[in-house]
Design a protein around this motif. Structure first.
Motif, PDB file in Angstrom:
ATOM      1  N   MET A 271      37.507  26.965  32.539  1.00  0.00           N
ATOM      2  CA  MET A 271      38.319  27.548  32.938  1.00  0.00           C
ATOM      3  C   MET A 271      38.737  27.600  34.357  1.00  0.00           C
ATOM      4  O   MET A 271      37.915  27.144  35.375  1.00  0.00           O
ATOM      5  CB  MET A 271      37.513  29.046  32.759  1.00  0.00           C
ATOM      6  N   CYS A 272      39.854  27.828  34.737  1.00  0.00           N
ATOM      7  CA  CYS A 272      40.557  27.398  35.956  1.00  0.00           C
ATOM      8  C   CYS A 272      41.161  28.579  36.632  1.00  0.00           C
ATOM      9  O   CYS A 272      42.174  29.008  36.189  1.00  0.00           O
ATOM     10  CB  CYS A 272      41.397  26.141  35.909  1.00  0.00           C
ATOM     11  N   ASN A 273      40.550  28.932  37.867  1.00  0.00           N
ATOM     12  CA  ASN A 273      41.428  30.271  38.611  1.00  0.00           C
ATOM     13  C   ASN A 273      42.576  29.710  39.250  1.00  0.00           C
ATOM     14  O   ASN A 273      43.197  30.450  39.707  1.00  0.00           O
ATOM     15  CB  ASN A 273      40.212  30.851  39.426  1.00  0.00           C
TER      16      ASN A 273
ATOM     17  N   VAL B 117      46.046  30.832  37.158  1.00  0.00           N
ATOM     18  CA  VAL B 117      46.375  32.332  37.053  1.00  0.00           C
ATOM     19  C   VAL B 117      46.619  32.891  38.207  1.00  0.00           C
ATOM     20  O   VAL B 117      45.915  32.630  39.443  1.00  0.00           O
ATOM     21  CB  VAL B 117      45.237  32.889  36.467  1.00  0.00           C
TER      22      VAL B 117
ATOM     23  N   LYS C  35      46.070  36.277  38.613  1.00  0.00           N
ATOM     24  CA  LYS C  35      44.857  37.055  38.908  1.00  0.00           C
ATOM     25  C   LYS C  35      43.881  36.869  37.841  1.00  0.00           C
ATOM     26  O   LYS C  35      44.205  36.902  36.814  1.00  0.00           O
ATOM     27  CB  LYS C  35      45.304  38.492  38.974  1.00  0.00           C
ATOM     28  N   GLU C  36      42.538  36.735  38.367  1.00  0.00           N
ATOM     29  CA  GLU C  36      41.403  36.368  37.323  1.00  0.00           C
ATOM     30  C   GLU C  36      41.096  37.940  36.660  1.00  0.00           C
ATOM     31  O   GLU C  36      41.086  38.813  37.299  1.00  0.00           O
ATOM     32  CB  GLU C  36      40.068  35.985  38.013  1.00  0.00           C
ATOM     33  N   TYR C  37      40.879  37.807  35.122  1.00  0.00           N
ATOM     34  CA  TYR C  37      40.519  38.894  34.631  1.00  0.00           C
ATOM     35  C   TYR C  37      41.311  40.288  34.888  1.00  0.00           C
ATOM     36  O   TYR C  37      40.475  41.246  35.262  1.00  0.00           O
ATOM     37  CB  TYR C  37      39.111  39.148  34.715  1.00  0.00           C
TER      38      TYR C  37
ATOM     39  N   ASN D  69      50.719  36.350  33.662  1.00  0.00           N
ATOM     40  CA  ASN D  69      49.674  35.989  34.605  1.00  0.00           C
ATOM     41  C   ASN D  69      49.564  34.525  34.562  1.00  0.00           C
ATOM     42  O   ASN D  69      48.383  34.072  35.666  1.00  0.00           O
ATOM     43  CB  ASN D  69      48.279  36.501  34.096  1.00  0.00           C
TER      44      ASN D  69
ATOM     45  N   ALA E 197      41.831  28.816  30.266  1.00  0.00           N
ATOM     46  CA  ALA E 197      40.921  30.224  30.144  1.00  0.00           C
ATOM     47  C   ALA E 197      40.246  29.771  28.610  1.00  0.00           C
ATOM     48  O   ALA E 197      40.786  29.476  27.790  1.00  0.00           O
ATOM     49  CB  ALA E 197      41.734  31.324  30.336  1.00  0.00           C
TER      50      ALA E 197
ATOM     51  N   MET F  56      40.116  35.172  31.339  1.00  0.00           N
ATOM     52  CA  MET F  56      40.681  34.919  32.714  1.00  0.00           C
ATOM     53  C   MET F  56      42.217  35.175  32.552  1.00  0.00           C
ATOM     54  O   MET F  56      42.769  35.803  33.749  1.00  0.00           O
ATOM     55  CB  MET F  56      40.354  33.607  33.255  1.00  0.00           C
TER      56      MET F  56
END
Length: 112
Positions: A1-3, A6, A8-10, A26, A69, A89
């Motif tokens: 998973m890659c922030n 995105v 905003k995460e979650y 997102n 994600a 995410m």
């Protein structure tokens, strides 16, 4: 998973639980190939664990197969309510509960 893929995460999605699909508002773009194209769904699986249905899949970049994600959706019936949850995410986190009865007892006004 890659922030990095995105905005905003979650993000909090309230009671919007997605069994399939992607929340593209997102999606910032792929951090690996730097393209902002469609997100595909891969490795989708559904399992039934003691009355709880669990759907999981990966959101992957269309161009380079980078995993953006991991999506998890659950559905179960608890007492007289259908319970839904989502955690991802990209798509966010959400919970919902709906009565299986014609009139939701939580929505009824007191008589006195």
């Amino acid at each position: 998973m890659c922030n990095g893929c995105v905005h905003k995460e979650y993000p909090d999605r309230g009671n919007t639980c997605l069994e399939n699909g992607s929340y593209l508002m997102n999606y910032q773009g792929c951090a690996k190939c730097k393209q902002r194209d469609f997100v595909l769904i891969s490795n989708k699986s559904t399992e039934d664990d003691d009355g709880e249905e669990i759907v999981t899949y990966d959101h992957v970049c269309k161009n380079c197969d980078h995993v953006v994600a991991r999506h998890e959706y659950t559905f179960s019936v608890v007492d007289e309510y259908q319970e839904y949850t989502m955690l991802c995410m990209l798509c966010g986190k959400a919970e919902d509960s709906i009565s299986v009865l014609p009139d939701d007892p939580r929505q009824c006004a007191p008589l006195f």
